[in-house]
Design a protein around this motif. Sequence first.
Motif, PDB file in Angstrom:
ATOM      1  N   ASN A 160       0.709  -1.272   0.166  1.00 40.31           N
ATOM      2  CA  ASN A 160       0.147  -0.090  -0.096  1.00 40.31           C
ATOM      3  C   ASN A 160       0.660   1.215   0.065  1.00 40.31           C
ATOM      4  N   ASN A 161       2.013   1.300   0.762  1.00 35.01           N
ATOM      5  CA  ASN A 161       2.871   2.394   0.807  1.00 35.01           C
ATOM      6  C   ASN A 161       3.641   2.821  -0.468  1.00 35.01           C
ATOM      7  N   LEU A 162       3.950   1.466  -1.111  1.00 37.34           N
ATOM      8  CA  LEU A 162       4.518   1.698  -2.350  1.00 37.34           C
ATOM      9  C   LEU A 162       3.739   2.359  -3.544  1.00 37.34           C
ATOM     10  N   THR A 163       2.500   1.601  -3.462  1.00 35.85           N
ATOM     11  CA  THR A 163       1.674   1.856  -4.606  1.00 35.85           C
ATOM     12  C   THR A 163       0.891   3.128  -4.434  1.00 35.85           C
ATOM     13  N   ARG A 164       0.830   3.678  -3.275  1.00 37.85           N
ATOM     14  CA  ARG A 164       0.329   5.040  -3.062  1.00 37.85           C
ATOM     15  C   ARG A 164       1.332   6.088  -3.462  1.00 37.85           C
ATOM     16  N   LEU A 165       2.518   5.619  -3.154  1.00 40.55           N
ATOM     17  CA  LEU A 165       3.597   6.798  -3.726  1.00 40.55           C
ATOM     18  C   LEU A 165       3.695   6.824  -5.099  1.00 40.55           C
ATOM     19  N   TRP A 166       3.573   5.864  -5.840  1.00 41.70           N
ATOM     20  CA  TRP A 166       3.527   6.091  -7.292  1.00 41.70           C
ATOM     21  C   TRP A 166       2.263   6.591  -7.692  1.00 41.70           C
ATOM     22  N   LYS A 167       1.277   6.670  -7.008  1.00 39.84           N
ATOM     23  CA  LYS A 167      -0.143   7.139  -7.438  1.00 39.84           C
ATOM     24  C   LYS A 167       0.088   8.821  -6.980  1.00 39.84           C
ATOM     25  N   THR A 168       0.474   9.016  -5.915  1.00 43.06           N
ATOM     26  CA  THR A 168       0.463  10.340  -5.434  1.00 43.06           C
ATOM     27  C   THR A 168       1.624  11.162  -6.059  1.00 43.06           C
ATOM     28  N   VAL A 169       2.675  10.701  -6.704  1.00 48.17           N
ATOM     29  CA  VAL A 169       3.821  11.395  -7.422  1.00 48.17           C
ATOM     30  C   VAL A 169       3.104  11.444  -8.814  1.00 48.17           C
ATOM     31  N   GLY A 170       2.432  10.673  -9.322  1.00 51.07           N
ATOM     32  CA  GLY A 170       1.765  10.697 -10.564  1.00 51.07           C
ATOM     33  C   GLY A 170       0.603  11.838 -10.826  1.00 51.07           C
ATOM     34  N   ALA A 171       0.067  11.702  -9.821  1.00 48.35           N
ATOM     35  CA  ALA A 171      -1.379  12.717  -9.692  1.00 48.35           C
ATOM     36  C   ALA A 171      -1.071  14.117 -10.538  1.00 48.35           C
ATOM     37  N   PRO A 172      -0.013  14.887 -10.089  1.00 47.73           N
ATOM     38  CA  PRO A 172       0.052  16.148 -10.550  1.00 47.73           C
ATOM     39  C   PRO A 172       0.090  16.062 -12.217  1.00 47.73           C
ATOM     40  N   PHE A 173       0.618  15.098 -12.658  1.00 47.68           N
ATOM     41  CA  PHE A 173       1.019  14.978 -14.311  1.00 47.68           C
ATOM     42  C   PHE A 173      -0.143  14.299 -14.901  1.00 47.68           C
ATOM     43  N   GLN A 174      -1.267  14.048 -14.238  1.00 43.63           N
ATOM     44  CA  GLN A 174      -2.276  13.132 -14.727  1.00 43.63           C
ATOM     45  C   GLN A 174      -2.001  11.829 -15.300  1.00 43.63           C
ATOM     46  N   SER A 175      -0.684  11.317 -14.655  1.00 44.58           N
ATOM     47  CA  SER A 175       0.041  10.184 -14.909  1.00 44.58           C
ATOM     48  C   SER A 175      -0.583   8.854 -14.326  1.00 44.58           C
ATOM     49  N   GLU A 181      -3.404  -1.380 -12.648  1.00 50.15           N
ATOM     50  CA  GLU A 181      -3.276   0.212 -12.352  1.00 50.15           C
ATOM     51  C   GLU A 181      -1.649   0.505 -12.879  1.00 50.15           C
ATOM     52  N   TYR A 182      -1.404   1.816 -13.427  1.00 55.96           N
ATOM     53  CA  TYR A 182      -0.111   2.226 -13.749  1.00 55.96           C
ATOM     54  C   TYR A 182      -0.002   3.822 -13.555  1.00 55.96           C
ATOM     55  N   CYS A 183       1.416   4.032 -13.495  1.00 57.06           N
ATOM     56  CA  CYS A 183       1.708   5.296 -13.529  1.00 57.06           C
ATOM     57  C   CYS A 183       3.134   5.465 -14.355  1.00 57.06           C
ATOM     58  N   LYS A 184       2.857   6.338 -15.458  1.00 51.50           N
ATOM     59  CA  LYS A 184       3.962   6.486 -16.349  1.00 51.50           C
ATOM     60  C   LYS A 184       4.204   8.148 -16.700  1.00 51.50           C
ATOM     61  N   ILE A 185       5.226   8.625 -16.190  1.00 50.78           N
ATOM     62  CA  ILE A 185       5.446  10.018 -16.284  1.00 50.78           C
ATOM     63  C   ILE A 185       6.456  10.199 -17.318  1.00 50.78           C
ATOM     64  N   GLU A 186       6.277  11.189 -18.174  1.00 52.51           N
ATOM     65  CA  GLU A 186       7.005  11.629 -19.357  1.00 52.51           C
ATOM     66  C   GLU A 186       8.432  11.933 -18.841  1.00 52.51           C
ATOM     67  N   ASN A 187       9.433  11.794 -19.619  1.00 53.24           N
ATOM     68  CA  ASN A 187      10.781  12.398 -19.236  1.00 53.24           C
ATOM     69  C   ASN A 187      11.383  12.077 -17.887  1.00 53.24           C
ATOM     70  N   SER A 188      10.930  10.860 -17.279  1.00 55.98           N
ATOM     71  CA  SER A 188      11.402  10.247 -16.241  1.00 55.98           C
ATOM     72  C   SER A 188      11.480   8.834 -15.834  1.00 55.98           C
ATOM     73  N   GLY A 189      12.456   8.376 -15.301  1.00 51.99           N
ATOM     74  CA  GLY A 189      12.460   6.685 -15.325  1.00 51.99           C
ATOM     75  C   GLY A 189      11.768   6.302 -14.018  1.00 51.99           C
ATOM     76  N   TRP A 190      11.134   6.801 -13.228  1.00 51.57           N
ATOM     77  CA  TRP A 190      10.219   6.373 -12.042  1.00 51.57           C
ATOM     78  C   TRP A 190       8.956   7.475 -12.122  1.00 51.57           C
ATOM     79  N   PRO A 191       7.864   6.830 -11.418  1.00 51.75           N
ATOM     80  CA  PRO A 191       7.802   5.339 -11.204  1.00 51.75           C
ATOM     81  C   PRO A 191       7.728   4.597 -12.553  1.00 51.75           C
ATOM     82  N   ASN A 192       6.928   4.893 -13.313  1.00 53.67           N
ATOM     83  CA  ASN A 192       6.564   3.959 -14.622  1.00 53.67           C
ATOM     84  C   ASN A 192       6.781   2.618 -14.323  1.00 53.67           C
ATOM     85  N   LYS A 193       5.364   2.160 -13.510  1.00 53.11           N
ATOM     86  CA  LYS A 193       5.208   0.947 -13.054  1.00 53.11           C
ATOM     87  C   LYS A 193       3.466   0.382 -13.576  1.00 53.11           C
ATOM     88  N   LEU A 194       3.458  -0.708 -13.672  1.00 55.44           N
ATOM     89  CA  LEU A 194       2.061  -1.317 -14.099  1.00 55.44           C
ATOM     90  C   LEU A 194       2.053  -2.420 -12.953  1.00 55.44           C
TER      91      LEU A 194
END
Length: 246
Positions: A13-28, A36-49
């Motif tokens: 939960n901590n790990l996946t909520r971190l990914w969701k949190t950092v992705g939210a401002p970028f609609q990522s 579920e997935y988070c993919k942020i352009e021009n970044s190597g992280w989180p970029n997880k599914l």
Amino acid sequence: MEKNTNRITDNINNLTRLWKTVGAPFQSYHKNNTFEYCKIENSGWPNKLWFSEDVNLNSAKTAIEFLESNPTLVIPYWDIYGTNSNEIFETKGLVKKTEQVAMALKLDKPFELQNTLEFKRIWKDEDAKIWSDLYPNAFGYVISKEILIHNYNEVQFHLVTYQNQPIGTFMLFQTENNIGIHGVGVIPEMRRKGFAEEIMKYALNLALDLNAEYALLQASVMGKGIYTKLGFEDLFIIKNYILKNE
């Protein structure tokens, strides 16, 4: 056993909520019926599914089809089901890129520090750039400074310096009474000096100050020995899968 089950759930939960949190401002951050997935352009992280339940043939097939058009995504597999369902990924042509150990530590006492390092929480954009420039030297992939700039309040990003030279990083992310410690890294030329352990002790003392009950993390093979020495206990294995041709 129930307590251990709780720690397993808390860790994911901590790990996946971190990914969701950092992705939210970028609609990522996105969620569908399968994953579920988070993919942020021009970044190597989180970029997880990731999946919220055990993988099966259908969900694996859907995810791999998505991966083929999003080849920078990594699929973390939580080895907690006792089903060896990760073999589905391997038969479908994915390869294991890395393996981590999810760990937990009950926080009950502060650690004594050597006070050789200086620590600074990132609040300014120029410091975010220093942090972001340093990070790939330790980890081999980029976390863009924009991620820091858009998440100063939600995530604690810390820069570590030794004799005025930036040498390391770490992040803290709080979920309920748990603190996740992420991105603990030291640049290669400053390793084997005890700095990673000192960074961890400082981070754990901060977690204690924030009234956290447990510290959670996901250890690489390189870092695991330090965490075990500090008292962390193993919870489960995370296997990270990518497309074979990546």
